[in-house]
Structures are given as structure tokens and as C-alpha cells.
Design a protein around this motif. Structure first.
Motif, mmCIF file in Angstrom:
data_model
loop_
_atom_site.group_PDB
_atom_site.id
_atom_site.type_symbol
_atom_site.label_atom_id
_atom_site.label_comp_id
_atom_site.label_asym_id
_atom_site.label_seq_id
_atom_site.Cartn_x
_atom_site.Cartn_y
_atom_site.Cartn_z
ATOM 1 N N VAL A 152 0.786 -1.076 0.024
ATOM 2 C CA VAL A 152 0.055 -0.196 0.076
ATOM 3 C C VAL A 152 0.907 1.193 0.007
ATOM 4 O O VAL A 152 0.642 2.378 -0.605
ATOM 5 N N VAL A 153 1.882 1.201 0.777
ATOM 6 C CA VAL A 153 2.828 2.427 0.887
ATOM 7 C C VAL A 153 3.647 2.571 -0.392
ATOM 8 O O VAL A 153 3.913 3.960 -0.707
ATOM 9 N N LEU A 154 3.874 1.595 -1.359
ATOM 10 C CA LEU A 154 4.496 1.835 -2.438
ATOM 11 C C LEU A 154 3.485 2.349 -3.445
ATOM 12 O O LEU A 154 3.952 2.873 -4.484
ATOM 13 N N ILE A 155 2.287 2.471 -3.279
ATOM 14 C CA ILE A 155 1.235 2.995 -4.100
ATOM 15 C C ILE A 155 1.321 4.571 -4.660
ATOM 16 O O ILE A 155 1.405 4.803 -5.578
ATOM 17 N N PRO A 156 1.723 5.228 -3.528
ATOM 18 C CA PRO A 156 2.182 6.618 -4.078
ATOM 19 C C PRO A 156 3.280 6.765 -5.025
ATOM 20 O O PRO A 156 3.354 7.619 -5.801
ATOM 21 N N PHE A 157 4.341 5.948 -4.837
ATOM 22 C CA PHE A 157 5.522 5.909 -5.549
ATOM 23 C C PHE A 157 5.122 5.330 -6.870
ATOM 24 O O PHE A 157 5.263 6.228 -8.056
ATOM 25 N N SER A 158 4.220 4.423 -7.172
ATOM 26 C CA SER A 158 4.153 3.840 -8.639
ATOM 27 C C SER A 158 3.062 4.922 -9.258
ATOM 28 O O SER A 158 3.117 5.022 -10.436
ATOM 29 N N THR A 159 2.203 5.479 -8.290
ATOM 30 C CA THR A 159 1.240 6.339 -8.924
ATOM 31 C C THR A 159 1.974 7.560 -9.517
ATOM 32 O O THR A 159 1.698 8.180 -10.715
ATOM 33 N N ASP A 160 2.944 8.065 -8.841
ATOM 34 C CA ASP A 160 3.845 9.205 -9.247
ATOM 35 C C ASP A 160 4.463 8.878 -10.550
ATOM 36 O O ASP A 160 4.227 9.745 -11.441
ATOM 37 N N VAL A 161 5.218 7.476 -10.838
ATOM 38 C CA VAL A 161 5.656 7.245 -12.143
ATOM 39 C C VAL A 161 4.870 7.095 -13.073
ATOM 40 O O VAL A 161 5.162 7.707 -14.417
ATOM 41 N N ALA A 162 3.707 6.407 -12.902
ATOM 42 C CA ALA A 162 2.378 6.366 -13.832
ATOM 43 C C ALA A 162 2.071 7.765 -14.400
ATOM 44 O O ALA A 162 1.614 7.930 -15.381
ATOM 45 N N GLY A 163 1.793 8.543 -13.327
ATOM 46 C CA GLY A 163 1.202 10.023 -13.593
ATOM 47 C C GLY A 163 2.125 10.764 -14.458
ATOM 48 O O GLY A 163 1.713 11.564 -15.321
ATOM 49 N N ASP A 164 3.500 10.478 -14.278
ATOM 50 C CA ASP A 164 4.267 11.181 -15.108
ATOM 51 C C ASP A 164 4.620 10.843 -16.546
ATOM 52 O O ASP A 164 4.924 11.425 -17.390
ATOM 53 N N TYR A 165 4.522 9.459 -16.520
ATOM 54 C CA TYR A 165 4.704 8.894 -17.997
ATOM 55 C C TYR A 165 3.529 8.099 -18.232
ATOM 56 O O TYR A 165 3.555 6.615 -18.349
ATOM 57 N N PRO A 166 2.339 8.618 -18.574
ATOM 58 C CA PRO A 166 1.044 7.895 -18.897
ATOM 59 C C PRO A 166 1.017 6.954 -20.001
ATOM 60 O O PRO A 166 0.298 6.213 -20.298
ATOM 61 N N ASP A 167 2.104 7.333 -21.045
ATOM 62 C CA ASP A 167 2.223 6.526 -22.194
ATOM 63 C C ASP A 167 3.213 5.799 -22.423
ATOM 64 O O ASP A 167 3.284 5.045 -23.336
ATOM 65 N N VAL A 168 4.098 5.626 -21.335
ATOM 66 C CA VAL A 168 5.071 4.744 -21.277
ATOM 67 C C VAL A 168 4.730 3.282 -20.726
ATOM 68 O O VAL A 168 4.430 3.240 -19.639
ATOM 69 N N HIS A 169 4.799 2.176 -21.294
ATOM 70 C CA HIS A 169 4.304 1.078 -20.834
ATOM 71 C C HIS A 169 4.790 0.641 -19.730
ATOM 72 O O HIS A 169 4.042 0.185 -18.741
ATOM 73 N N VAL A 170 6.099 0.775 -19.443
ATOM 74 C CA VAL A 170 6.935 0.050 -18.199
ATOM 75 C C VAL A 170 6.411 1.096 -16.934
ATOM 76 O O VAL A 170 6.148 0.520 -15.920
ATOM 77 N N ALA A 171 6.068 2.130 -17.070
ATOM 78 C CA ALA A 171 5.400 3.036 -16.030
ATOM 79 C C ALA A 171 4.015 2.624 -15.538
ATOM 80 O O ALA A 171 3.874 2.575 -14.427
ATOM 81 N N VAL A 172 3.365 2.352 -16.398
ATOM 82 C CA VAL A 172 1.878 1.997 -16.249
ATOM 83 C C VAL A 172 1.973 0.741 -15.868
ATOM 84 O O VAL A 172 1.034 0.297 -14.767
ATOM 85 N N LEU A 173 2.755 0.006 -16.135
ATOM 86 C CA LEU A 173 2.844 -1.447 -15.878
ATOM 87 C C LEU A 173 3.305 -1.678 -14.196
ATOM 88 O O LEU A 173 2.613 -2.488 -13.680
ATOM 89 N N LEU A 174 4.221 -0.881 -13.802
ATOM 90 C CA LEU A 174 4.588 -0.733 -12.433
ATOM 91 C C LEU A 174 3.370 -0.512 -11.650
ATOM 92 O O LEU A 174 3.062 -1.141 -10.545
ATOM 93 N N PHE A 175 2.546 0.246 -12.106
ATOM 94 C CA PHE A 175 1.471 0.579 -11.355
ATOM 95 C C PHE A 175 0.141 -0.056 -11.117
ATOM 96 O O PHE A 175 0.000 -0.732 -10.158
ATOM 97 N N HIS A 176 0.154 -1.077 -12.254
ATOM 98 C CA HIS A 176 -0.608 -2.069 -12.467
ATOM 99 C C HIS A 176 -0.334 -3.345 -11.363
ATOM 100 O O HIS A 176 -1.168 -3.852 -10.714
ATOM 101 N N ILE A 177 1.050 -3.496 -11.707
ATOM 102 C CA ILE A 177 1.517 -4.598 -10.822
ATOM 103 C C ILE A 177 1.408 -4.116 -9.263
ATOM 104 O O ILE A 177 0.979 -5.151 -8.611
ATOM 105 N N ASN A 178 1.646 -2.884 -8.930
ATOM 106 C CA ASN A 178 1.302 -2.601 -7.519
ATOM 107 C C ASN A 178 -0.080 -2.888 -6.949
ATOM 108 O O ASN A 178 -0.207 -3.458 -6.030
ATOM 109 N N ILE A 179 -1.144 -2.469 -7.802
ATOM 110 C CA ILE A 179 -2.380 -2.613 -7.627
ATOM 111 C C ILE A 179 -2.812 -4.192 -7.429
ATOM 112 O O ILE A 179 -3.440 -4.592 -6.574
ATOM 113 N N LEU A 180 -2.261 -5.046 -8.349
ATOM 114 C CA LEU A 180 -2.234 -6.315 -8.481
ATOM 115 C C LEU A 180 -1.919 -6.998 -7.365
ATOM 116 O O LEU A 180 -2.818 -7.767 -6.806
ATOM 117 N N ILE A 181 -0.731 -6.902 -6.798
ATOM 118 C CA ILE A 181 -0.101 -7.138 -5.625
ATOM 119 C C ILE A 181 -1.208 -6.944 -4.226
ATOM 120 O O ILE A 181 -1.445 -7.986 -3.567
#
Lengths: 188, 188, 188, 188
Positions: D84-113
Motif C-alpha cells: 500500500v505504501v508503495l502506491i504513492p510511488f508507482s502512482t507518481d511514476v505512472a502519472g509522469d509517464y502515462p504513455d510509457v508501458h513500463v511506468a503504467v505496468l509498475l502501477f498495475h502490478i502494484n495494484i495487483l499485488i
């Protein structure tokens, strides 16, 4: 007071993981590698989180025995919190430079100080007259005391190892659960 | 409300200690010196933490006497919290430039304002009709009032000293425990 | 849930005040001016803190009337919190660029949204069947409702004024206490 | 412990929205476009906030059934909080690069976990002997279990979609309320 500060310190640990900020134009190419390079940082974040969670649970367990807080115990707790609040900072530095001795040493010394204050805390409680039920509690606290020397002991060995191999010294903390198991089994 | 804001302000003090960010290639050589240079910052962090912890404990002690909160007391508390929340900011600036007068002055003035609002807070409580047990409480509050003038008094002397020697003026706060001891002993 | 998020949002407002970071060599000369230039930022910080404190107190007052939370009320609260959590961000932008229309507009719209959700919140509570004592409460809520339209009303007038003079539009919020006084006096 | 960490994680999500910092001289011209470009970041912030709020409510609902916490359940919760505490981090990355696959993937995997740990959490609770009222509770938990597989299921489909269209994959979470409605209606 203590609960809030632990919760906040554990959560702002995440602010130490510096999100990569490449140019939008390069991000597609560069970001995968940069995110991959974050894994040591995330690993140290997890270790620090687990150590803080362990300290927190220990603090609850210790306060279970305490009836009243005198001003000496209050001061121990304030210095405990100061060293706890510094952990997000030392974790940040160690996460950024896991191969540099001084960065990793800062982290180990921070954990060592928290661990020593905790041991002193327990020792003070077990000698004080604020316990609910002296005879039964003193026995329970003796068992805890061995467990509490564990963390500073492991941090101290991490300090030694860091002189030879900084990044390997961070792995020492993975031994905490095993060491705890042994102490719980045979330490009393 | 008050408790949470104190806990968060005390914890985010640590965000003011700026972790050094040298290039990975230079880190081995440069980092030890940079971490060594952080010690004034960590020292000011600890002083600010101790002052905030003291204010927090004082706030609890003061509210111990209060039965109900009127809207005037509420406003005093809100302005108290505003000046408390600014402490991480002024600590950050003073920690970065402990030799620059204006930076240190900002810190002292912030502590001075918090201390003055606290004294006014106590004064308001001791005159109000919201006390549990008037005669006994008024006597206890008179003792506290001397203690409360202590912090703004020390902050004010730090302001004066900062004109001659900015970094030395930060050491003045180390005298708080001694001064408190004297006031508790002879002040009532 | 709500209390913690308000307290954290109010405290991290301070992170939006960007501490000046001149070179150590220049700091003596440059820092006084840079700290002086922070005053608009600190002024907006104080306004945002006061608005959030007011919203928080209002939220407590509103929940005083509520017995149970249904899922609709829960969603209102979640969207309320989302817009509350955005305030440190919009305050940061407005504090950095108090003369730029779009930056100030962002702040006003954020306050406007929080204010409108709050009014809707109150409206929903006053119509629902979860009130403790219907007849007396409905009368009290009617008075509150006028007060609650006040903040979005003032934010809306700030939006209008910001088109002519961005930085002056921030001063509009200073009228809140006076406006509240009038509404309390004559609005019911 | 859990409540505080959720509240803080949800609030520091906002720190991931990086306020634009153009030069004062250019701000008038550049800021409108830069603020407009923040909308994807704010959109992802809102999604992450809603997901965390949902998890928080689910956690309360799950703990409603639990009488005592054993050490296994404690560890599940600690790992839940880490992710849960990692979500602000992965949200930050996905928010900065919403078009880059790896950034968005990081967010999805975090939610998945987080979602998978939650499902495991529920499964462990429903099998344990710490329930208040076994027969009635097991039935209620079975319904919840379907709902809990929903979030990891949706995160998993977002992972798949992100390989084809990263930014579109973020929209998948908008389907959660509808999916929840269907599961609540027909899933039991």
C-alpha cells in the motif's frame, strides 16, 4: 504520540525512493532500465519498513507492561522517536548509494541506536515499579530482553560486514526472523 | 486534531535534512565529507524535535485543566497550529544556512511566536471559567505560566545572540532543561 | 479516516513553501531578499490552512447530526477528501505564482469544489433519515446551510476577481470571518 | 496502525503531482499549458485515491469479522501495508509517464499485488477460528471473496491491455464500480 510518529515515518519511507525523471522524448527507451535500477532502493525500503514495523510491535508489547509513565521514561521515548524519525533519511541515503560504505554505515548506525535505546527502554521498564504484576512480568520481560539485544546485535554485525562489503551488509537483516525464532526457542 | 498535526510536523522535520545526491561515480570519494557536513542540520533537527515534543507535552498538560473549548480558545489553537506547522520549514532553512543571520533569525522568531501563543493560551485558560477546580488549578497554572514564559524568553535571547553569532545562538536552546529545572525549583 | 486526512493535508501544506537554496557563498547576501520574497507564499499557506481548519470544524459539526453513514454519504465524503487532498497542491502552485491568473484560478476552483461538495453534503444530511432528532436538527441545519453556501460564494467571487487582478483575488478570503458573522447574525 | 498508514498514503499521493516550476518571467505564457498537461496526472491521482479508499473500506469490513490477530495475520497485514505504501510511488511514476508501458505496468502490478494480498487475507480469515460467528460469517465472507478477486482481476486485465495501449489501460479501473455492482447482484 508514538503510534502516529511510527506510522508517518513508515509511510514517508516511500518518499526516499526517487522516481526517475527522464525527458518525455527519451522515456520510452530509458525508463525500463531506470525502473529496474530502483530495485535495490525498493529492497532497502522494504527492509527499513519491516524493521520499523518490528520496533513498533515491540513498543506496543513493552508498553503492555507499563502502568504509568515517569519523566525519565518519557525522555527515553522522545530520544527513541528522534532516532526512529531519522530512519527515512538514512534509508534514503543508503538506498541511493548501496555500494558506498559511508551511506550504508549511516543506515546501520541509525538502526543500532534505535535498537540500543529500545534495549535500555526495556531494561528501565523491567527495573521500575510501574509494572502491573511484578513477578510474572519480570519473567516475560527477561525473555523479551534477549530478543531486544538481537536487533542491535545484528545491526552491529552489519556495521562490521559493511567495512568489507557494503551492499552485502544490508542482507544481514534478512536473518532477523531466523535469529528471533532461535531466541524465542532457546533464549529463555 | 492537535495531536495529529504535532506528530506529522515532528516527523516531516526529517524531510528538511536534504540527502546528498552526488554522481554515482564520485559518491565513494565525496559522500563521506557531505554526510559529515550534515551534522549541523541533524543537530538543528534534534533541537526542533525536542522543542516541538516539549510544546506537545505542555499542550496536553494545559488541556488537562480545560473542560470546554469556546470559539476564542479554538482560534488560539488554530493560530498555534499554523506556527507549529511552519517549524519544519524554518528548521529546514536554518539547517541549510546555520551561519547566515536571517536564516537562523527566521527559526528563532518562529519558536518565539509559538512560545508567545502558548503563554497567551495558558493565560486565557487560567482566567476562563472552564476550569475543573478553580482554586487548586489556578495555583498549578501559575507555576506553569512561569515555565511558559521560559521558552519565548530563551527564544528572545537567541534572537539577540543571533545578531552577533548566528550559529552560536542555536545552542541557547540547550539551556532549556536547566532553565526549566530552576523555574520548577524556585519559580513558584 | 476524515480526521487523519485533514490533519495530514494541513501539515503538508508547509511542504509547498519552497525553501530558498542559494549557494553557501552567496547566501549571506542573497538570502534576506529571498526570504522576504516568501511572504506571499506564507500568506497563501496561512489562508489555505485557515480554510482547511474551517472545513474540518464544519465537518465535525455536520457529523454531529448523523447517526449512520450510508454508501451515498460515504461516496460524498470520499470525493470531499479527494478535493481536500488536492489543496496542498493548488496552494503550492498559487503560492509560487500569485500574479499569474491560471495559478490563482486553480486554487479558487479547488476551494470552490470543496465548498460545493460540503454544501451538497449538508443538504443530503438534512434530507436524510439518519438524523438524531429531526425537528430540532433541521432547524439547526438550515442555519448551517446558509453558512455553507458562503465559502463557495466567496470562492466564486474570487474566481471573478482573479480575471482582473489575480493576487488581489486571494485577499477575498480574508472576508470570510466577517461574512460568517453577518450570516450567523441575520441569516437565520 | 493500518488506519494511519492508509490515511497518510492517500494524502501523500498528492506529492506525486509535480507542480510546474517555470521562470517567473515566462510563467504568464507557459503556465496555462503546463497546468493543462497535469490533467492525466490528476486523473491517475484520483484513480489511485479511489482504489486506496476502496481497499481501506474493505479492510475495515474484513476486520469486522476478526476477533484476535495471530502472528500469521499480522505478517499478512505488514506485507499488505508495504505494498500500500508503495502506491504513492508507482502512482507518481505512472502519472509522469502515462504513455510509457513500463511506468503504467509498475502501477498495475502494484495494484495487483495489493489486491492479491487482500484476497489471501480474506481467505485466511474465512478459514481461521477467530471468527465471531462461524456459520453466518462464512456466508458473508464468501460473497466478499468474489468481490475481492475483482480488483486483482481488473488489475490483471489492465496489465494485458497495457501491452497494447498503456494510457487506455488506466481507464480499466473506471469499470470497478460497475463490476462491483454485478458481483454484489449476481455473484452470491
Amino acid at each position: 504520540m508514538v503510534d502516529g510518529i511510527f506510522a508517518i515515518a513508515m509511510t514517508i519511507l516511500v518518499l526516499g525512493i526517487s522516481p526517475p525523471k527522464p525527458d518525455i522524448s527519451e522515456a520510452q527507451a530509458v525508463l525500463p532500465g531506470q525502473i529496474f535500477n530502483l530495485f535495490p532502493e525498493i529492497f532497502i525500503f522494504i527492509i527499513a519498513f519491516l524493521i520499523l514495523a518490528g520496533f513498533w510491535l515491540d513498543h506496543h508489547r513493552q508498553f503492555h507492561f507499563v502502568r504509568t509513565i515517569d519523566s525519565h521514561l518519557l525522555w527515553i521515548n522522545i530520544f527513541l522517536l528522534i532516532s526512529v524519525v531519522l530512519i527515512p533519511f538514512s534509508t534514503d541515503v543508503a538506498g541511493d548509494y548501496p555500494d558506498v560504505h559511508v551511506a550504508v554505515l549511516l543506515f546501520h548506525i541509525n538502526i543500532l541506536i534505535v535498537g540500543l535505546i529500545f534495549s535500555y527502554h526495556l531494561n528501565y521498564i523491567s527495573r521500575s515499579n510501574y509494572l502491573h504484576d511484578s513477578s510474572a512480568d519480570r519473567k516475560a520481560l527477561r525473555v523479551l530482553f534477549y530478543q531486544y539485544l538481537l536487533i542491535p546485535g545484528i545491526a552491529f554485525s552489519a556495521v562490521i560486514i559493511s567495512f568489507f562489503n557494503p551492499s552485502a551488509s544490508l542482507l544481514v537483516y534478512l536473518g532477523v526472523p531466523f535469529a528471533k525464532y532461535f531466541v524465542e526457542r532457546f533464549g529463555s
